[in-house]
Write a protein that holds these residues in place. Structure first.
Motif, short mmCIF file in Angstrom:
data_model
loop_
_atom_site.label_atom_id
_atom_site.label_comp_id
_atom_site.label_asym_id
_atom_site.label_seq_id
_atom_site.Cartn_x
_atom_site.Cartn_y
_atom_site.Cartn_z
N UNK A 194 0.81 -1.16 0.11
CA UNK A 194 -0.05 -0.06 -0.07
C UNK A 194 0.94 1.14 0.17
N UNK A 195 0.38 2.48 -0.70
CA UNK A 195 1.02 3.42 -0.90
C UNK A 195 0.06 4.66 -0.52
N UNK A 196 0.65 5.76 0.09
CA UNK A 196 -0.01 6.96 0.19
C UNK A 196 0.61 8.12 -0.62
N UNK A 197 -0.14 8.87 -1.42
CA UNK A 197 0.50 9.92 -1.85
C UNK A 197 -0.53 10.90 -2.37
N UNK A 198 0.18 12.23 -2.87
CA UNK A 198 -0.47 13.37 -2.96
C UNK A 198 -1.63 12.93 -4.17
N UNK A 205 -2.02 -2.69 -5.26
CA UNK A 205 -1.86 -3.11 -6.64
C UNK A 205 -3.03 -3.02 -7.36
N UNK A 206 -4.17 -2.88 -6.85
CA UNK A 206 -5.57 -2.96 -7.38
C UNK A 206 -5.99 -1.74 -7.92
N UNK A 207 -5.14 -0.70 -7.33
CA UNK A 207 -5.54 0.87 -7.65
C UNK A 207 -5.85 1.72 -6.57
N UNK A 239 -10.72 16.94 7.04
CA UNK A 239 -11.69 17.15 6.20
C UNK A 239 -12.70 15.95 5.96
N UNK A 240 -11.76 14.94 5.51
CA UNK A 240 -12.69 13.68 4.96
C UNK A 240 -11.59 12.53 5.25
N UNK A 241 -12.04 11.35 5.13
CA UNK A 241 -11.28 10.51 5.06
C UNK A 241 -12.40 9.07 4.64
N UNK A 242 -12.17 8.67 3.45
CA UNK A 242 -12.88 7.50 3.18
C UNK A 242 -12.17 6.19 2.47
N UNK A 243 -12.79 5.11 2.71
CA UNK A 243 -12.26 3.85 2.12
C UNK A 243 -13.28 3.07 1.63
N UNK A 244 -12.90 2.57 0.71
CA UNK A 244 -13.95 1.34 0.05
C UNK A 244 -14.18 0.30 1.16
N UNK A 245 -15.34 -0.11 1.08
CA UNK A 245 -15.55 -1.12 2.18
C UNK A 245 -14.80 -2.29 2.09
N UNK A 246 -14.46 -2.77 0.98
CA UNK A 246 -13.69 -4.08 1.05
C UNK A 246 -12.19 -3.73 1.60
N UNK A 247 -11.78 -2.57 1.76
CA UNK A 247 -10.54 -2.15 2.16
C UNK A 247 -10.29 -1.68 3.69
N UNK A 248 -11.80 -1.49 4.24
CA UNK A 248 -11.69 -1.03 5.54
C UNK A 248 -11.08 -2.01 6.43
N UNK A 249 -10.44 -1.75 7.67
CA UNK A 249 -9.89 -2.41 8.48
C UNK A 249 -8.88 -3.49 8.20
N UNK A 250 -8.12 -2.72 7.14
CA UNK A 250 -6.92 -3.60 6.25
C UNK A 250 -5.79 -2.71 6.96
N UNK A 251 -5.69 -1.76 7.89
CA UNK A 251 -4.44 -1.11 8.17
C UNK A 251 -4.33 0.23 7.55
N UNK A 252 -4.97 0.35 6.43
CA UNK A 252 -4.67 1.68 5.56
C UNK A 252 -5.11 2.95 6.45
#
Length: 99
Positions: free
Chosen positions: A1-5, A61-63, A86-99
């Motif tokens: 996993x990567x976090x970027x601007x 890897x999935x985007x 202001x906001x923090x959103x994750x797709x449900x399938x990636x929630x609780x994954x450490x992101x």
């Protein structure tokens, strides 16, 4: 996993995540009629009218699967703080994954 601007090309995915996250997270809390009326194209247009400064995306890897945005504190009652999430959103399938 990567976090970027976030960049301009991320806006369609950010809009999709924004809508899908609301629809899954707030199911049963907010009226289903309201959630069903959320529109990715309208959200995308809204995002295009904003600066992406302070917006980051999470991707693997999935985007892109999530985003967060922050900036200057908007409520003067809390002026002792420099900024605000202001906001923090994750797709449900990636929630609780450490992101």
């Amino acid at each position: 996993m990567k976090v970027r601007h976030a960049v301009h090309n991320d806006i369609p995915k950010i809009a999709e995540i924004h809508v899908k996250s609301w629809q899954t997270t707030y199911h049963g809390i907010i009226s289903q009629e309201y959630l069903d009326a959320l529109n990715v194209e309208e959200r995308e247009e809204s995002w295009r009218s904003k600066s992406l400064e302070g917006t980051f995306v999470a991707e693997d890897a999935d985007g892109v699967f999530g985003f967060a945005s922050f900036g200057k504190q908007r409520d003067e009652r809390y002026s002792i703080y420099d900024g605000e999430l202001y906001a923090i959103y994750l797709l449900q399938r990636k929630q609780k994954s450490g992101a």
